[in-house]
Design a protein around this motif. Structure first.
Motif, mmCIF file in Angstrom:
data_model
loop_
_atom_site.group_PDB
_atom_site.id
_atom_site.type_symbol
_atom_site.label_atom_id
_atom_site.label_comp_id
_atom_site.label_asym_id
_atom_site.label_seq_id
_atom_site.Cartn_x
_atom_site.Cartn_y
_atom_site.Cartn_z
ATOM 1 N N VAL A 101 0.739 -0.793 -0.064
ATOM 2 C CA VAL A 101 0.400 0.037 -0.363
ATOM 3 C C VAL A 101 1.240 0.710 0.031
ATOM 4 C CG1 VAL A 101 -2.491 1.610 0.764
ATOM 5 C CG2 VAL A 101 -1.452 -1.214 1.355
ATOM 6 N N ALA A 134 -7.230 3.219 0.704
ATOM 7 C CA ALA A 134 -6.396 2.870 0.551
ATOM 8 C C ALA A 134 -6.151 1.220 0.290
ATOM 9 C CB ALA A 134 -5.342 3.575 0.063
ATOM 10 N N ILE A 135 -5.743 1.133 1.637
ATOM 11 C CA ILE A 135 -6.408 -0.409 2.195
ATOM 12 C C ILE A 135 -7.040 -1.192 1.986
ATOM 13 C CG2 ILE A 135 -5.909 -2.244 4.718
ATOM 14 C CD1 ILE A 135 -4.205 0.713 5.742
ATOM 15 N N ARG A 138 -7.452 -3.129 -2.093
ATOM 16 C CA ARG A 138 -6.221 -4.121 -1.611
ATOM 17 C C ARG A 138 -7.155 -5.283 -0.751
ATOM 18 N NH1 ARG A 138 -3.780 0.961 -2.768
ATOM 19 N NH2 ARG A 138 -2.627 1.151 -4.200
#
Length: 334
Positions: A101, A134-135, A138
């Motif tokens: 990330v 963002a985490i 993913r």
């Protein structure tokens, strides 16, 4: 209504009634941490497990696996293992997760956060939410923040108060390219290695120094590994993140998701407060063991800030200019 219809209806009713029963199913989940409960990091995971067991009345168990044992000691693989479902949950480090990330590298920018208020301004505001987003994109669901603390610099050669003092210093760093760039910018000779390998290397003199939070220095007894000089330079802070594999999370009931998330938040707030409250005693313990502790003046600190500006120019586009700006704005408004 004939017998056949009654049987069909009865089966349907049983099926409908099974959903709440399934939601109350007893479950055990694996939780990965890099450090044991001798450290604040491990204590955060254990507190989470304790709260979950208590609030679920023993129905949900979090089994904590310390020392990155679920990924054979390679802490940088923790995020990918959780994303794939090999690990259910984790209390992880932004440093270790940054390899998957890029936005998590925000917290590794040198001298971005001068104090705890700055850390809180980022994690509790827009920038922190951007990192969480963002985490989640993913494959890992972020639940709450914890704290590993500011990382300080120790060595066996002497007092360090200016960038020139780091010239040629062999420093153990974690497996992050940003760390290499930071220490190269300061003229040091950074070497990536696990903490397990670092202590013998420091003891034999193969490596001169290391950077870690005070809690790690203290519990691991880095002073026994020739680390007799400690510089408090607060060059970066490594927040912890309570997270769950999206594959696991999606199979939980809404009620259980809320229970786990609230328990993670409460455990994180408990751990952050405890870590900060214990810092003075930890530092005194380190001093009592004969370690020479140096606190930088504002002028000395600024010299290190100036020496690492090129790191910002290289890494801001990789992290995201909007994210870095949001973090700096939050700090300025704190």
């Amino acid at each position: 209504m004939n017998i056949k219809k009654w049987l069909v209806l009865g089966t349907a009713c049983l099926s409908l009634g099974a959903a709440p029963v399934f939601a109350q199913e007893t479950r055990e989940f694996s939780v990965s941490t890099v450090l044991s409960d001798a450290f604040p990091w491990g204590k955060a995971a254990m507190k989470w497990a304790e709260l979950v067991e208590e609030r679920s009345e023993g129905r949900i168990t979090l089994k904590v696996y310390p020392n990155a044992q679920l990924v054979s000691g390679d802490q940088t693989r923790e995020f990918s293992a959780m994303r794939s479902g090999l690990i259910d949950m984790a209390v992880g480090s932004t440093i270790n997760w940054s390899t998957q990330v890029p936005q998590a590298n925000l917290f590794s920018l040198p001298f971005l956060m001068p104090d705890n208020a700055a850390v809180d301004a980022i994690t509790q505001g827009k920038a922190g939410q951007m990192v969480f987003d963002a985490i989640e994109k993913r494959g890992v669901v972020p639940l709450a923040w914890g704290e590993n603390g500011f990382r300080e610099l120790s060595n066996s050669r002497g007092v360090l108060t200016q960038p020139a003092d780091l010239k040629g210093l062999k420093v153990r760093v974690v497996g992050s390219p940003l760390f290499l760039d930071t220490f190269n910018a300061l003229g040091a000779n950074p070497t990536q290695m696990s903490w397990t390998d670092a202590l013998p290397a420091l003891t034999t003199g193969a490596v001169d120094g290391q950077e870690n939070p005070l809690s790690v220095f203290d519990v691991a007894r880095a002073d026994r590994a020739n680390q007799k000089y400690l510089t408090l330079w607060h060059y970066m802070n490594d927040p912890l993140i309570f997270g769950a594999s999206k594959r696991v999370w999606s199979k939980l009931s809404t009620e259980d998701q809320q229970l786990l998330k609230q328990a993670a938040y409460d455990a994180g707030q408990w751990e952050i407060a405890k870590s900060r409250a214990d810092l003075d005693a930890t530092l005194q313990s380190i001093r009592d063991r004969g370690v020479e502790v140096t606190e930088l003046t504002s002028e000395q600190h600024q010299a290190f800030v100036a020496a690492t500006q090129n790191v910002y120019k290289k890494w801001t586009p990789k992290i995201g200019e909007e994210l870095v700006e949001a973090a700096q704005e939050a700090i300025n408004k704190r």
